[in-house]
Design an enzyme around this catalytic site. Structure first.
Site: not given
Ligand code: ZN
Length: 698
Positions: A489-490, A493, A496
């Site tokens: 998940h991290e 990010h 991105h």
């Molecule tokens: Zn998040």
């Protein structure tokens, strides 16, 4: 020896050893490659002078931009705004990152003085009438001045920021605007304090151990310690989740379960000094007045304008689409649990306070999965390799370990992210292990931003922070499935942030609305638990064997457990939030009547509550998630639908990956978000994949 004395002595030695003219490393350009932060040179006493100098520079930059007498252009009006806080932003990024992970006493003192500086900087920019006049002139001609798509988005964001800050109001309206904001601030604090005080005040004291049958030993021990702390006999329980959930899951005594359940759900609604109902009503009235002042029909209209959803109706429609499948699923789950009750000879109908207890029984019967069997396959090293492998294959990039960068803590590791042609894209730092100075949770931030305008091309430095157990000589850091998903998940990010190719900081990387930004992180979680991907990274840390099929199967089954319940409580809360903020008149508003009416309208089943009732809905009455709680679900629809595209075209299909990279990861919010999504997916997002993922449809 006392720790702070050592620190003080150390600081003194450092000061003596350097000359009077020591350079503040925060005030000079980094000599490290790509502007990486010189953590080895920064001392805690460097921050405050850097903040002060940052504010001075910002004011000088703004004054110069405001004094410009040339006709306004994007270059002479907006670009100076983008760079006016260059120093302040750089200092703030390093400082606030370290405040969360590695702060000392000096930094804590600095923080108190830095907050007013940030506030002053903000109002210096956004209260500047001369600058707003120039922005408005540009905005009024937005389509006729030869702007790129990205420049238009940046201009729109500045214009909106000024306007929603009251720039178009007359003097009388401005005064009222400030009054409303101040009062809302007070109400927010009062709401939060009531919640906290009432939660802290509640204790369920049990002195008869027979009434606590079923509770695990660790819960009993914690409860005994809690009672002792409070000077009570026996065992004490509270309404904090780590205590409250196991109590409802395991305590056999139905009456006690009911007491605990009701204590939790009636917080802020007991007609005592902690009651939040009047606060809710006043807050909603003020929010509507504020929205009306700014020219919006409802507060929800104001809040959603710059989100991906754009209108309250779009968000509402999506929630109802999910709701329609969630309620029948929850009813099926309820019926299954009723069967257990009947089989056990319990002559009662399942009530809301029974749900966790019977769900736990059902889980054991159907989906029992022992996490400790899984963890040996998910060492942090292997999980990280897995996440790198997915990104490298899909996006044509490479991660290279580097050891020439200074770090703020010895456990921080550094990587370079390279493009296919070997060119530098970003630095990636990971700070994975728990330590006393680190706040709980996991997150991504950046140390340097990304921009590319006015002849300056800066690539970002991104960090992922987690709180995993420190490896020992004999045991590597082993992760649970939740933790494994967190790594992916991290990292989503982080990608991105690292792959962004925007020009302006305002729209670069993760600078996107809430209902969009989590798509890029959540989508990575799908790869983490995809069987064929796990086979490529989840190897037993001792034997090197890949994870066996029967464990994968168990994991997948468990993923669909209790999803009707979870979806109903989550979507219900999001709908409640939206309903609160879509009203156009609150003069006869009565919170309890309102909530009951919404439940009746939605067909909420009595065995489930909204995850948050209004009187303790902190996200919307003490936080910025007002008219925004839907964002989690909106982003989930996006990530499931986007991942569906990979399922259709190949989980590791590079063509699909590059399409995702070019249209999503590189673009930040530099274009219309729905348009960007469509360019990747070929169509608007659909809810099917999300519903299937939650087990709500087949
Ligand atoms: Zn998040």
């Amino acid at each position: 020896m006392n720790k702070s004395i050592i620190a003080a002595a150390f600081a003194a030695i450092v000061c003596m050893s350097c000359s009077e003219n020591r350079e503040n490393p925060l005030l000079v350009e980094s000599k490290l490659p790509y502007g990486a932060v010189a953590f080895d040179k920064i001392q805690s006493t460097d921050y405050m002078p850097a903040f002060e100098e940052g504010l001075r520079q910002l004011k000088a930059n703004i004054d110069a931009a405001a004094a410009c007498t040339d006709a306004p252009t994007f270059e002479n009006t907006i670009e100076p705004l983008e760079s006016c806080d260059m120093l302040l932003g750089n200092v703030g990024r390093v400082f606030y990152n370290l405040m969360e992970t590695d702060a000392d006493d000096i930094m804590h003192e600095t923080e108190e003085k830095a907050i007013p500086i940030e506030n002053e900087a903000n109002s210096y920019v956004f209260m500047n009438e001369a600058i707003f006049k120039r922005i408005k002139e540009l905005y009024d001609n937005i389509d006729n001045i030869g702007l790129t798509v990205e420049q238009k988005e940046v201009l729109k964001k500045y214009y909106r920021r000024f306007v929603t800050g009251g720039a178009l109001l007359n003097e009388q309206e401005k005064a009222r605007f400030v009054e409303i904001q101040n009062r809302m601030g007070e109400l927010r604090i009062k709401f939060a304090n009531n919640n906290l005080d009432e939660s802290n005040a509640y204790v369920l004291n049990v002195t008869d151990i027979n009434r606590l049958k079923g509770l695990p030993q660790d819960q009993l021990e914690a409860a005994a310690a809690r009672a002792k702390d409070k000077g009570l006999e026996g065992w004490a329980f509270n309404v904090q989740k780590p205590c409250w959930i196991p109590f409802l899951q395991f305590c056999q005594d139905r009456d006690l379960r009911e007491q605990m359940y009701k204590a939790y759900y009636s917080r802020g609604n007991n007609n005592n000094e902690f009651d939040n109902k009047a606060i809710i009503k006043e807050t909603l009235q003020l929010r509507l007045e504020l929205a009306n002042l700014l020219g919006y029909e409802t507060f929800a209209d104001l809040m959603l304008e710059d989100r991906m959803a754009k209108t309250p109706q779009a968000a509402y429609d999506l929630l109802m689409e999910i709701w329609k499948y969630a309620v029948p699923q929850a009813k099926r789950e309820r019926d299954e649990m009723q069967k257990i009750i009947d089989a056990e000879g319990g002559k009662f109908k399942l009530a809301a306070w029974d749900w966790w207890y019977y769900a736990e029984k059902l889980r054991k019967q159907k989906y029992d999965l022992d996490e400790s069997q899984l963890m040996p396959y998910f060492s942090l090293d292997n999980v990280r390799k897995g996440s790198f492998m997915v990104a490298e294959t899909l996006f044509g990039i490479k991660f290279k370990k580097v050891d020439n960068l200074p770090v703020y803590n010895p456990s921080v590791e550094t990587w370079e992210c390279l493009d296919a042609d070997g060119s530098h894209l970003a630095y990636f730092y990971t700070d994975c292990f728990v330590r006393a100075t680190k706040r709980q949770g996991a997150w991504m931030t950046n140390f340097t931003g990304q921009y590319n305008y006015a002849g300056q091309n800066q690539r970002p430095t991104i960090v992922n922070v987690c709180n995993f157990s420190v490896p020992t000589d004999t045991l590597p850091c082993l992760l649970s499935i939740d933790d494994t998903r967190t790594v992916f998940h991290e990292f989503g990010h982080a990608l991105h942030g690292m792959l962004t190719q925007c020009h302006y900081p305002t729209v670069s990387g993760t600078a996107t609305p809430n209902d969009y930004v989590e798509m890029c992180s959540q989508i990575m979680e799908h790869w983490a638990i995809e069987p064929s991907i796990m086979k490529q990274y989840a190897f037993h840390y001792k034997t090197g064997e890949p994870i066996p099929d029967n464990l994968i199967e168990k994991m997948q089954n468990a993923g669909h457990f209790n999803t009707g319940f979870e979806t109903v409580e989550l979507v219900g809360a999001a709908l409640l939030d939206m309903e609160y903020h879509m009203l156009k008149d609150y003069s006869d508003f009565d919170d309890q009547k309102f909530e009951d009416a919404i439940s009746a309208k939605l067909g909420m089943i009595p065995e489930i509550e909204y995850r948050y009732r209004g009187t303790f809905f902190n996200h919307i009455f003490n936080n910025d998630y007002c008219a925004g709680y839907y964002s989690y679900l909106w982003a989930e629809v996006l990530d499931c639908d986007a991942f569906q595209c990979f399922k259709e075209e190949g989980l590791l299909n590079k063509e699909t990956g590059m399409r995702y990279r070019r249209n999503i990861l590189e673009k930040g919010s530099s274009d219309d978000l729905m348009k960007l999504y469509r360019q990747f997916r070929g169509s608007n997002p659909k809810t099917e994949a999300m519903l299937r993922n939650r087990g709500l449809i087949n």
